[in-house]
Design an enzyme around this catalytic site. Sequence first.
Site, short mmCIF file in Angstrom:
data_model
loop_
_atom_site.label_atom_id
_atom_site.label_comp_id
_atom_site.label_asym_id
_atom_site.label_seq_id
_atom_site.Cartn_x
_atom_site.Cartn_y
_atom_site.Cartn_z
N GLU A 162 -38.20 19.55 -97.50
CA GLU A 162 -36.98 18.93 -97.31
C GLU A 162 -35.68 19.88 -97.06
O GLU A 162 -34.77 19.76 -97.81
CB GLU A 162 -36.75 17.72 -98.08
CG GLU A 162 -37.73 16.63 -98.19
CD GLU A 162 -37.56 15.43 -99.08
OE1 GLU A 162 -36.84 15.36 -100.01
OE2 GLU A 162 -38.37 14.79 -99.22
N GLU A 174 -45.37 13.84 -97.29
CA GLU A 174 -45.08 12.96 -98.41
C GLU A 174 -44.74 11.46 -97.86
O GLU A 174 -44.46 11.16 -96.88
CB GLU A 174 -43.87 13.47 -99.14
CG GLU A 174 -44.12 14.45 -99.79
CD GLU A 174 -42.49 14.80 -100.53
OE1 GLU A 174 -41.94 13.89 -101.24
OE2 GLU A 174 -42.61 15.96 -100.91
C1 FCB Z 1 -38.99 13.54 -102.18
C2 FCB Z 1 -38.87 15.00 -103.00
C3 FCB Z 1 -39.94 15.04 -103.93
C4 FCB Z 1 -39.74 13.77 -104.79
C5 FCB Z 1 -39.80 12.63 -104.19
C6 FCB Z 1 -39.85 11.39 -104.81
O1 FCB Z 1 -37.95 13.35 -101.34
O2 FCB Z 1 -39.23 15.82 -101.86
O3 FCB Z 1 -39.70 16.35 -104.61
O4 FCB Z 1 -38.45 13.82 -105.57
O5 FCB Z 1 -38.89 12.49 -103.35
#
Ligand code: FCB
Length: 467
Positions: free
Chosen positions: A190, A373
């Site tokens: 990110e 993710e």
């Molecule tokens: C994401 C992050 C990860 C974790 C999740 C819950 O945005 O990449 O590290 O914090 O959220």
Amino acid sequence: MMSVLPISRRAFLKGMGATTAATILPRFAWAKEPTFGQDFLWGVATSAPESESRANRGRSNWDVFIDNIGGSADGTNNVRNTEFDSRYLDEFKLLQASGVKAFRFSFAWSRVQPESPGAPNMRGLDHYDRMIDAMLEHGLEPVPTLFHWDIPLWAGDFLDRDISRRMGDYAEIMARLVGDRAKTWLLFNEPGIIPIFGYGQGIFAPGYRSRRYLGAALHHVNLAHGRALTAVRANTSSGTRVSSAFNIMPFEAPSGSAEDVAAARFMDVLWNEAVPAPAYGRGYPSLVLPLVEPYIQNGDMEAIAVKPDFFGLNFYSRSFVKADPDSPVGIALVEPPAELERTDELPYDPDTYTKVLLKAHKDYDAPDIIATEFGFPVAEEAPKDGWVNDPLRIKYMQGYIRAAHDAYQQGVKLKGMFYWSSTDNWEWVLGLRKHFGLIHIDQPSLKRIPKRSLEYYAKCIRLNGPA
Ligand code: FCB
């Protein structure tokens, strides 16, 4: 409704030779396989700063930040975490038994170069060497993230453009160490969030609150991204695919007022486009350009425009905002519309997930996409008989996997999905209070206990599609 054939599909297929089945099946609408493509990478994701302990590494920007603010929302910190660094085998065994195919994790830069630039620390390298071998022994394809926001103190921060050189050196060290075994790489987690939260809003390390710093950090993140991508590519074989995990989160202004809509639009572009667009050779979006212009030097945009091999996409939900002139980024959060269901913390938003995947497909010229993710914090019962019951997480997972499959059926080249997170872990903001994992971590023993959602994920993996 009466079915076309009075026997089950499985019995029907069993009674036929494979060729016969293949020839006949396409004629029936119901025979369209609800699966992803072959080699779909079913994975779980985690990161060093949220799971490794602080043992045997240098101090990082996040250690300092968390210690200074007295811990996350629940007062916990990352000193012990889940002790993934010494307990990873317990986790790998459970994942292997569930058929999980890939494991996304991050290297702690402060373990590799703890105190200074130059020669890496052999103990740190051995650690990752062994861990990657263990993944492979457990049938897990290693998917490393080079940089999940933790920087060793000696390496400074993103106000300094030289950090891109340091990042490039570190990328080269890691690519040489594990390039023979890791075929899918993520450079940054990110990247777009680092300047916004860390330098603009001051809620992440290093905690600056300044629009000027936000611009500097954004440009230097992009420079570091280009350098790291070039370094990994130069030190790995041609079959290696490299990208970053871009967090895509649409911003909306529920009030509909012109001022709020403009603030939401600016944030949307800053959050979602200010890193991938330059990497894909499009330069900075015009709304963002004034922020970064003072820091751009000759040759920078060429060094940044190193096209990733796929688009890594993290998605959780939409965000709802209004204009806020007192905020360095110009927005304040507002409550999501009441009709949107919520997980413990975030809106549950499968339709937006499909749209986001379709948009990335269109905006970046139909790239391969890996959903790096997706995940859900939910309240759940205490373990009972060796399992944790978490039906709500299963419901949410099913919604997002179906949404992703929907995008896939509409032409998105989705090549994998990674659930966040493998285990419950320490989260930057939420600490230990909110649980995302497929595996529960008992406190204080840190014993790993599977959840029913892991069992559900195993079912999806077996079907190669939404169960
Ligand atoms: C994401 C992050 C990860 C974790 C999740 C819950 O945005 O990449 O590290 O914090 O959220």
